[in-house]
Write a protein that holds these residues in place. Structure first.
Motif, PDB file in Angstrom:
ATOM      1  N   SER A 222       0.350  19.687 -22.516  1.00  0.00           N
ATOM      2  CA  SER A 222       1.745  20.099 -22.402  1.00  0.00           C
ATOM      3  C   SER A 222       2.698  18.962 -22.720  1.00  0.00           C
ATOM      4  CB  SER A 222       2.025  20.610 -20.983  1.00  0.00           C
ATOM      5  OG  SER A 222       1.536  21.901 -20.851  1.00  0.00           O
ATOM      6  N   LEU A 223       2.382  17.769 -22.214  1.00  0.00           N
ATOM      7  CA  LEU A 223       3.270  16.631 -22.469  1.00  0.00           C
ATOM      8  C   LEU A 223       3.335  16.315 -23.956  1.00  0.00           C
ATOM      9  CD1 LEU A 223       2.404  14.210 -19.537  1.00  0.00           C
ATOM     10  CD2 LEU A 223       4.542  15.411 -19.924  1.00  0.00           C
ATOM     11  N   LEU A 224       2.160  16.256 -24.594  1.00  0.00           N
ATOM     12  CA  LEU A 224       2.131  15.948 -26.023  1.00  0.00           C
ATOM     13  C   LEU A 224       2.867  17.020 -26.818  1.00  0.00           C
ATOM     14  CD1 LEU A 224      -1.537  14.737 -26.452  1.00  0.00           C
ATOM     15  CD2 LEU A 224       0.530  13.380 -26.730  1.00  0.00           C
ATOM     16  N   ALA A 225       2.581  18.276 -26.484  1.00  0.00           N
ATOM     17  CA  ALA A 225       3.219  19.369 -27.206  1.00  0.00           C
ATOM     18  C   ALA A 225       4.724  19.327 -27.007  1.00  0.00           C
ATOM     19  CB  ALA A 225       2.662  20.707 -26.731  1.00  0.00           C
ATOM     20  N   THR A 226       5.158  18.957 -25.806  1.00  0.00           N
ATOM     21  CA  THR A 226       6.589  18.909 -25.549  1.00  0.00           C
ATOM     22  C   THR A 226       7.268  17.876 -26.430  1.00  0.00           C
ATOM     23  OG1 THR A 226       6.140  19.521 -23.285  1.00  0.00           O
ATOM     24  CG2 THR A 226       8.307  18.628 -23.759  1.00  0.00           C
ATOM     25  N   VAL A 227       6.634  16.702 -26.574  1.00  0.00           N
ATOM     26  CA  VAL A 227       7.202  15.677 -27.453  1.00  0.00           C
ATOM     27  C   VAL A 227       7.315  16.224 -28.878  1.00  0.00           C
ATOM     28  CG1 VAL A 227       6.863  13.390 -28.428  1.00  0.00           C
ATOM     29  CG2 VAL A 227       6.316  13.809 -26.038  1.00  0.00           C
ATOM     30  N   GLY A 228       6.222  16.851 -29.338  1.00  0.00           N
ATOM     31  CA  GLY A 228       6.239  17.394 -30.693  1.00  0.00           C
ATOM     32  C   GLY A 228       7.276  18.479 -30.873  1.00  0.00           C
ATOM     33  N   LEU A 229       7.326  19.418 -29.954  1.00  0.00           N
ATOM     34  CA  LEU A 229       8.274  20.529 -30.058  1.00  0.00           C
ATOM     35  C   LEU A 229       9.705  20.011 -30.045  1.00  0.00           C
ATOM     36  CD1 LEU A 229       6.813  23.198 -27.576  1.00  0.00           C
ATOM     37  CD2 LEU A 229       6.770  23.269 -30.057  1.00  0.00           C
ATOM     38  N   ALA A 230       9.990  19.090 -29.129  1.00  0.00           N
ATOM     39  CA  ALA A 230      11.360  18.606 -28.997  1.00  0.00           C
ATOM     40  C   ALA A 230      11.779  17.836 -30.244  1.00  0.00           C
ATOM     41  CB  ALA A 230      11.490  17.729 -27.756  1.00  0.00           C
ATOM     42  N   CYS A 231      10.890  16.958 -30.746  1.00  0.00           N
ATOM     43  CA  CYS A 231      11.261  16.152 -31.911  1.00  0.00           C
ATOM     44  C   CYS A 231      11.431  17.017 -33.152  1.00  0.00           C
ATOM     45  CB  CYS A 231      10.207  15.082 -32.169  1.00  0.00           C
ATOM     46  SG  CYS A 231      10.193  13.804 -30.924  1.00  0.00           S
ATOM     47  N   ALA A 232      10.422  17.849 -33.441  1.00  0.00           N
ATOM     48  CA  ALA A 232      10.529  18.706 -34.623  1.00  0.00           C
ATOM     49  C   ALA A 232      11.729  19.639 -34.483  1.00  0.00           C
ATOM     50  CB  ALA A 232       9.247  19.510 -34.811  1.00  0.00           C
TER      51      ALA A 232
ATOM     52  N   ALA B 127     -14.498  19.620 -22.582  1.00  0.00           N
ATOM     53  CA  ALA B 127     -14.992  18.974 -23.804  1.00  0.00           C
ATOM     54  C   ALA B 127     -14.412  19.627 -25.051  1.00  0.00           C
ATOM     55  CB  ALA B 127     -16.511  19.042 -23.829  1.00  0.00           C
ATOM     56  N   SER B 128     -14.386  20.975 -25.067  1.00  0.00           N
ATOM     57  CA  SER B 128     -13.884  21.637 -26.269  1.00  0.00           C
ATOM     58  C   SER B 128     -12.371  21.564 -26.347  1.00  0.00           C
ATOM     59  CB  SER B 128     -14.337  23.098 -26.291  1.00  0.00           C
ATOM     60  OG  SER B 128     -13.662  23.817 -25.287  1.00  0.00           O
ATOM     61  N   GLY B 129     -11.735  21.266 -25.223  1.00  0.00           N
ATOM     62  CA  GLY B 129     -10.279  21.203 -25.241  1.00  0.00           C
ATOM     63  C   GLY B 129      -9.741  19.880 -25.753  1.00  0.00           C
ATOM     64  N   THR B 130     -10.480  18.797 -25.478  1.00  0.00           N
ATOM     65  CA  THR B 130      -9.946  17.489 -25.853  1.00  0.00           C
ATOM     66  C   THR B 130      -9.796  17.357 -27.364  1.00  0.00           C
ATOM     67  OG1 THR B 130     -12.196  16.726 -25.655  1.00  0.00           O
ATOM     68  CG2 THR B 130     -10.710  16.165 -23.865  1.00  0.00           C
ATOM     69  N   GLN B 131     -10.628  18.083 -28.103  1.00  0.00           N
ATOM     70  CA  GLN B 131     -10.517  18.000 -29.556  1.00  0.00           C
ATOM     71  C   GLN B 131      -9.114  18.398 -30.034  1.00  0.00           C
ATOM     72  OE1 GLN B 131     -13.571  19.874 -31.796  1.00  0.00           O
ATOM     73  NE2 GLN B 131     -12.712  19.061 -33.678  1.00  0.00           N
ATOM     74  N   TRP B 132      -8.517  19.357 -29.318  1.00  0.00           N
ATOM     75  CA  TRP B 132      -7.212  19.842 -29.766  1.00  0.00           C
ATOM     76  C   TRP B 132      -6.119  18.840 -29.539  1.00  0.00           C
ATOM     77  CZ3 TRP B 132      -6.958  23.569 -33.054  1.00  0.00           C
ATOM     78  CH2 TRP B 132      -8.052  24.436 -33.143  1.00  0.00           C
ATOM     79  N   LEU B 133      -6.359  17.896 -28.647  1.00  0.00           N
ATOM     80  CA  LEU B 133      -5.358  16.840 -28.479  1.00  0.00           C
ATOM     81  C   LEU B 133      -5.229  16.032 -29.762  1.00  0.00           C
ATOM     82  CD1 LEU B 133      -6.244  15.606 -24.894  1.00  0.00           C
ATOM     83  CD2 LEU B 133      -4.623  17.354 -25.591  1.00  0.00           C
ATOM     84  N   LYS B 134      -6.279  16.049 -30.582  1.00  0.00           N
ATOM     85  CA  LYS B 134      -6.233  15.305 -31.837  1.00  0.00           C
ATOM     86  C   LYS B 134      -5.261  15.938 -32.825  1.00  0.00           C
ATOM     87  CE  LYS B 134     -11.013  14.017 -31.540  1.00  0.00           C
ATOM     88  NZ  LYS B 134     -12.272  14.470 -32.147  1.00  0.00           N
ATOM     89  N   ILE B 135      -4.890  17.190 -32.601  1.00  0.00           N
ATOM     90  CA  ILE B 135      -3.810  17.786 -33.402  1.00  0.00           C
ATOM     91  C   ILE B 135      -2.460  17.445 -32.789  1.00  0.00           C
ATOM     92  CG2 ILE B 135      -2.733  19.970 -34.059  1.00  0.00           C
ATOM     93  CD1 ILE B 135      -5.067  19.644 -35.719  1.00  0.00           C
ATOM     94  N   LEU B 136      -2.413  17.522 -31.466  1.00  0.00           N
ATOM     95  CA  LEU B 136      -1.122  17.355 -30.799  1.00  0.00           C
ATOM     96  C   LEU B 136      -0.604  15.922 -30.909  1.00  0.00           C
ATOM     97  CD1 LEU B 136      -1.755  19.534 -27.632  1.00  0.00           C
ATOM     98  CD2 LEU B 136      -0.268  20.053 -29.558  1.00  0.00           C
ATOM     99  N   VAL B 137      -1.517  14.942 -30.849  1.00  0.00           N
ATOM    100  CA  VAL B 137      -1.067  13.545 -30.912  1.00  0.00           C
ATOM    101  C   VAL B 137      -0.408  13.233 -32.254  1.00  0.00           C
ATOM    102  CG1 VAL B 137      -1.842  11.157 -30.939  1.00  0.00           C
ATOM    103  CG2 VAL B 137      -2.660  12.693 -29.171  1.00  0.00           C
ATOM    104  N   PRO B 138      -1.079  13.501 -33.402  1.00  0.00           N
ATOM    105  CA  PRO B 138      -0.393  13.184 -34.652  1.00  0.00           C
ATOM    106  C   PRO B 138       0.893  13.971 -34.846  1.00  0.00           C
ATOM    107  CG  PRO B 138      -2.568  14.122 -35.073  1.00  0.00           C
ATOM    108  CD  PRO B 138      -2.461  13.912 -33.618  1.00  0.00           C
TER     109      PRO B 138
END
Lengths: 285, 222
Positions: free
Chosen positions: B135-145, B191-202
Motif C-alpha cells: 500500500s505504501l509503495l502503491a500510494t507513492v506511485g499513485l500520488a506521483c503519477a 512468497a508469491s506476493g513479494t514478487q509484485w513489490l518488484k513492480i511497485l518499487v520501480p
C-alpha cells in the motif's frame, strides 16, 4: 518549417493554404512500399505452401509480426525520440513535436491492426477471439495510452504549449510501457505456464516462407515511413489552417467591432431605451 | 526543495481540512464503489472474498482520480497557479508537496477501505507487513503519477473528462501489482506476493524522479 505569413488577411480574400510540396523521397518510399507490399501479398497468398500444422492460418504470419513490430518498436522509437528531442532545448523545434504526434497517430492504426490480426488468428487456433495473454493485454493498454495522447493533442492550445504538453505526456507514457509489459507478463504467467505458440519464432520451414516473412517486415516498415511522412505533412497543413482560421476570425471580429461602434452610436444617442413588453401590463388583472 | 514541499503539502492539507471535500465526497465515493462492485458480483460470500483485493484497488484507483482532480481544482481559481509559480518555490518542491498531500489522503482512504472490506466481505489480512508495504509503495506511485497528469491537464477546459482517460491506463500496473500483493497477503502466501513489490518499487521510483525533473517544464506548458 514554412508556416503561413502572419500578415492579417482580409476576411473574404484569404489566400488558400498552399498545397504542400511533398518531398521526392517520400514518393519513392511510398512506391517502394506498394511494391514490397504487393510482393508480400503475392508470395504470402499464392507462392508459399500452407503450414504443416496450421494450414492456411499460418499465412497471417506474413502480416501480424511485422505489424506488431512497427506498432511497438518503430512507433515507440520515433514518438519517444521526437518528444525527447523537442524537450531538449538545443533541438527544440516543432518538427520533432509533429513527427512524434504523427508517429503516435500511425501507431494507433498499427496497434489496432495488431490486435485485429492477432484476434483473427487466435479465434481458430486458440478457440477464442481474446485471451488475457500478456502480449495481448499490454498491446491493448498501449492502444489506450496512445488514444489518450491523441485526445490530449486535440485540446486546442498555442502550438508551443501543445507541443510541450504532448511531449511530456509521451515521455510519461514511454516510461510506463516497460512496467505495463512486465506487470501483465507476470500477471498472466505467475500461476499458469504460458501455453501459447509464439508466432514470431516458427519460421524454420521452406525458404519461400522465411523470405516472405522477412519481406513483410521490410514492406510494413516502408509503409510506416510513408504514412509517417504523409501524416507529418497533414500535421503541418492542419496547423497552418488553424492559424489561418484564427487570423480570419480575428479579422472578422475586428471589423464587426468597428461596424458595431459606427452603427450603435447614432441610434442610442438621445433615445429612450425601449421597455420590454411584459414590464408594463403584467399585473393587469 | 524539501522545505518548499512541506509548505505546499501543508497548504493543500489545510485547505482539505477546512473544505472537507475529501471527507464528504471522496471517502463516501470509495465506499460506494465497494458496494456497487459487490452488487455486480452478487451476494456469494466466497466469490466476494475472492474478488475483494481487486475491488479494493479499483475503488482506490477511482478515488485517486477524484483526489487528483480535487488537487488540481485547488490551484485552478483566480490565477492561483501563477501565484504559486511566481512565489519562487522550487517546481520540484511543488510537485513533492502536492504528491505528499494526495498520498496522505490516499493512505487515510485506504484505512477506510480496509475497514469497509473487513466489514462487508469478511476478509482478514494475514500477512500484514506485505499489505502495508504494498500500500505504501502503491500510494507513492499513485500520488506521483497522478499529480503529474493532473498538472498536465490543469489548464484545460476538458480536464475532468480527459484526466481519467490519460491516467487510468498508466495506473494499470499499480492495480495489477497491488491487487496481487493484497491477494497474497489475504491468503497468507507471502512468497508469491513479494514478487509484485518488484513492480511497485520501480513504478514509484520512476514517477517520483520523472516528476521532480519534469514538473518544471510541465508547469510552464500549462
Amino acid at each position: 518549417m514554412s508556416s503561413v505569413a502572419p500578415t492579417r488577411p482580409a476576411a473574404e480574400s484569404a489566400a488558400p493554404v498552399p498545397s504542400p510540396s511533398r518531398p521526392r523521397w517520400l514518393h519513392v518510399v511510398g512506391l517502394l512500399g506498394v511494391v514490397a507490399m504487393g510482393f508480400t501479398v503475392w508470395l504470402g497468398l499464392w507462392v508459399t505452401p500452407p503450414d504443416v500444422f496450421q494450414g492456411n492460418l499460418a499465412r497471417l504470419l506474413y502480416i501480424h509480426p511485422a505489424i506488431a513490430t512497427v506498432a511497438l518498436y518503430w512507433v515507440g522509437i520515433v514518438a519517444a525520440g521526437g518528444s525527447l528531442l523537442y524537450l531538449w532545448p538545443r533541438t527544440r523545434s516543432l518538427f520533432w513535436d509533429r513527427l512524434a504526434a504523427s508517429a503516435v497517430e500511425v501507431g494507433v492504426i498499427f496497434s489496432a491492426l495488431t490486435l485485429v490480426t492477432g484476434s483473427l488468428w487466435g479465434r481458430p487456433v486458440w478457440g477464442v477471439w481474446w485471451t488475457w495473454d500478456a502480449r495481448l493485454t499490454s498491446t491493448a493498454l498501449l492502444l489506450l495510452l496512445e488514444i489518450g495522447y491523441l485526445a490530449l493533442r486535440r485540446v486546442p492550445a498555442d502550438l508551443p504549449v501543445r507541443a510541450r504538453r504532448c511531449a511530456v505526456a509521451a515521455l510519461l507514457i514511454a516510461v510506463d510501457i516497460p512496467i505495463v509489459h512486465f506487470s501483465v507478463y507476470w500477471w498472466n504467467t505467475l500461476h499458469q505456464a504460458g501455453t501459447f505458440l509464439d508466432p514470431g519464432f516458427k519460421i524454420h520451414a521452406s525458404p519461400s516462407m522465411s523470405w516472405t516473412f522477412l519481406l513483410s517486415f521490410v514492406a510494413f516498415s516502408l509503409v510506416f515511413v510513408w504514412l509517417l511522412g504523409v501524416r507529418y505533412q497533414v500535421e503541418v497543413l492542419q496547423d497552418a489552417v488553424g492559424q489561418e482560421e484564427l487570423e480570419i476570425s480575428l479579422a472578422e471580429r475586428w471589423s464587426e467591432g468597428r461596424a458595431g461602434e459606427a452603427l450603435a452610436q447614432p441610434e442610442w444617442s438621445g433615445e429612450v431605451r425601449p421597455q420590454p413588453e411584459w414590464s408594463g401590463g403584467g399585473a393587469a388583472p | 526543495m524539501w522545505h518548499d514541499a512541506v509548505l505546499v503539502a501543508g497548504k493543500d492539507l489545510r485547505i482539505e481540512a477546512r473544505a472537507r471535500v475529501g471527507l464528504w465526497q471522496v471517502v463516501p465515493f470509495a465506499v460506494l464503489v465497494l458496494v456497487l462492485l459487490a452488487f455486480a458480483i452478487g451476494p456469494d460470500q466466497a466469490a466476494l472474498r475472492h474478488a475483494a483485493p481487486g475491488i479494493f484497488w479499483v475503488a482506490l484507483l477511482f478515488s485517486t482520480v477524484l483526489a487528483i482532480q480535487r488537487s488540481v481544482a485547488v490551484e485552478s481559481g483566480e490565477g492561483t497557479r501563477d501565484g504559486l509559480r511566481l512565489s519562487g518555490i522550487d517546481p520540484a518542491g511543488i510537485f513533492l508537496g502536492k504528491a505528499a498531500a494526495v498520498g496522505l489522503q490516499l493512505l487515510a482512504l485506504q484505512l477506510v477501505l480496509w475497514a469497509g472490506m473487513t466489514l462487508l466481505f469478511d476478509v482478514r489480512v494475514h500477512v500484514v507487513w506485505l499489505a502495508v508495504v504494498a500500500s505504501l509503495l502503491a500510494t507513492v506511485g499513485l500520488a506521483c503519477a497522478g499529480v503529474l497528469y493532473g498538472a498536465l491537464s490543469a489548464g484545460l477546459r476538458v480536464r475532468d473528462t480527459l484526466l481519467p482517460l490519460l491516467v487510468l491506463p498508466v495506473l494499470a500496473p499499480v492495480l495489477l501489482a497491488g491487487s496481487k500483493a493484497w491477494e497474497a497477503s489475504l491468503n497468507g502466501a507471502a512468497a508469491s506476493g513479494t514478487q509484485w513489490l518488484k513492480i511497485l518499487v520501480p513504478f514509484a521510483v520512476i514517477y517520483l524522479v520523472v516528476g521532480i525533473v519534469l514538473y518544471g517544464p510541465l508547469q510552464e506548458a500549462g
